[in-house]
Design a protein around this motif. Sequence first.
Motif, mmCIF file in Angstrom:
data_model
loop_
_atom_site.group_PDB
_atom_site.id
_atom_site.type_symbol
_atom_site.label_atom_id
_atom_site.label_comp_id
_atom_site.label_asym_id
_atom_site.label_seq_id
_atom_site.Cartn_x
_atom_site.Cartn_y
_atom_site.Cartn_z
ATOM 1 N N GLU A 48 0.835 -1.192 0.000
ATOM 2 C CA GLU A 48 0.000 0.000 0.000
ATOM 3 C C GLU A 48 0.871 1.244 0.000
ATOM 4 N N ALA A 49 0.237 2.371 -0.284
ATOM 5 C CA ALA A 49 0.948 3.653 -0.293
ATOM 6 C C ALA A 49 -0.013 4.747 0.140
ATOM 7 N N THR A 50 0.554 5.853 0.599
ATOM 8 C CA THR A 50 -0.241 7.006 1.023
ATOM 9 C C THR A 50 -0.114 8.120 -0.012
ATOM 10 N N ILE A 51 -1.237 8.683 -0.409
ATOM 11 C CA ILE A 51 -1.217 9.796 -1.361
ATOM 12 C C ILE A 51 -0.765 11.057 -0.631
ATOM 13 N N THR A 52 0.326 11.656 -1.112
ATOM 14 C CA THR A 52 0.854 12.857 -0.455
ATOM 15 C C THR A 52 0.430 14.141 -1.166
ATOM 16 N N SER A 53 0.216 14.072 -2.484
ATOM 17 C CA SER A 53 -0.248 15.270 -3.195
ATOM 18 C C SER A 53 -0.719 14.887 -4.595
#
Length: 454
Positions: free
Chosen positions: A17-22
Amino acid sequence: MAKFELKLPKMGESVAEATITSWLKDIGDTIEADEAVLEIATDKVDSEVPSEVDGTLVEKLFDVDDVVQVGQTIAVIETEGGATVEVKAPAAEPVVEAVAEEKAPKVVAEVSKTITAAKAAVEPIISSEDRFYSPLVRNIAKQEGVSQEELDAIPGTGKDGRVTKNDIKAFLEQRSFQPQNIPQEAPKIEPVAKDIEQTATSASKVEDKKEAAPVVASGDDEIIEMTRMGKLISKHMIDSVQTSAHVQSFIEADVTNIWNWRNKVKNDFKAREGENLTFTPIFMEAVAKAIKDYPMINISVQGDKIIKRKHINLGMAAALQDGNLIVPVIKDADQLNLLGMTKRVNDLAKRARENKLNPDDIQGGTYTVTNVGTFGSIMGTPIINQPQVAILALGAIRKVPAVIEGPEGDYVGIRYKMFLSHSYDHRVVNGALGGQFVKAVKDYLEAWDMNREI
């Protein structure tokens, strides 16, 4: 007009998984192929997600700070021409109605496809060192019920023999024209369904575990929000402990010869190469040699199968300025001489500190080494970096009194020694192999040639 679903690409074997930063594009913006649409962050590295097509951004399915799973659709891009593709998957039709309406050959084909799709849900398609599958190919395989064995058998026409979209479509067309043998009885799918049910039950049991008692903060306590990377690392560590049966073996190595040799050559090396000669490349070289002696340490586990890695790619845990750790990877470490290993180690360490690592720099690791001695610890019990099965911790080098065997008998002298702590997955690595491997690392270190040139 057609709609293209932009999905979160695979960022490495251990990244789910990954986190949307922008978001770099807004709704209505025109996008070119390979142009970055958004930025994401994992517990390994920050990266951009490019578009695979030309078009216009028409929908964002996630906001900044949302966590997205690999393979999930994160945006919809409208392109020229073609049929519109719905973002949401169509609802599955009742199997009973299909059986009632279709003829026997088609019933058998549909049931076979259901079995294959169910197996694929339990055993997902994976890439290996010798066979890479793009997210697009894996999604097509999942939707069409193509098993791992079938996908591995498809000849690839892409770069380095990769299976392309056209390759898998040609396979599906060929498979659809193959005659179906109608068995006397309809195939039973109970075993597969039972496996899926057991998997779901196990997952629900994990979720139903009693939550930890809440921690009450007093008025004088300071509450600090965990960083994004801290949260991801925390989850990665918990997942590893729940996946692998961790066992440790410890051994002490006499590195006096290495200590004295490095002191002898480090100044000349610095003047000639313009770089520092640290202990890390020396230890990495010994680990790579030991892995060649014991290749069953260089494996991963997929269900009840073992994947034996062809390449020796050593992960090198490096501390960042914010206190978190990152693990850049030395690819094909066994092919490097000591000079090449030193330059590779220094380059990765420098770019890690400057936050300039690329996604490829932290992918493909098959074994990890962490230096707990950097922080003054004499030993540690590190957690395995999934999907690997072992990790080695290097303790601090200490000057200690030791019994030395000489031609005229034993005597006590001052030696430089360090502890090696080897954590391994006891599901597939038994105590003999785990102990023999770390003993081989010790033997390579203690047999260091004082006259070696670099």
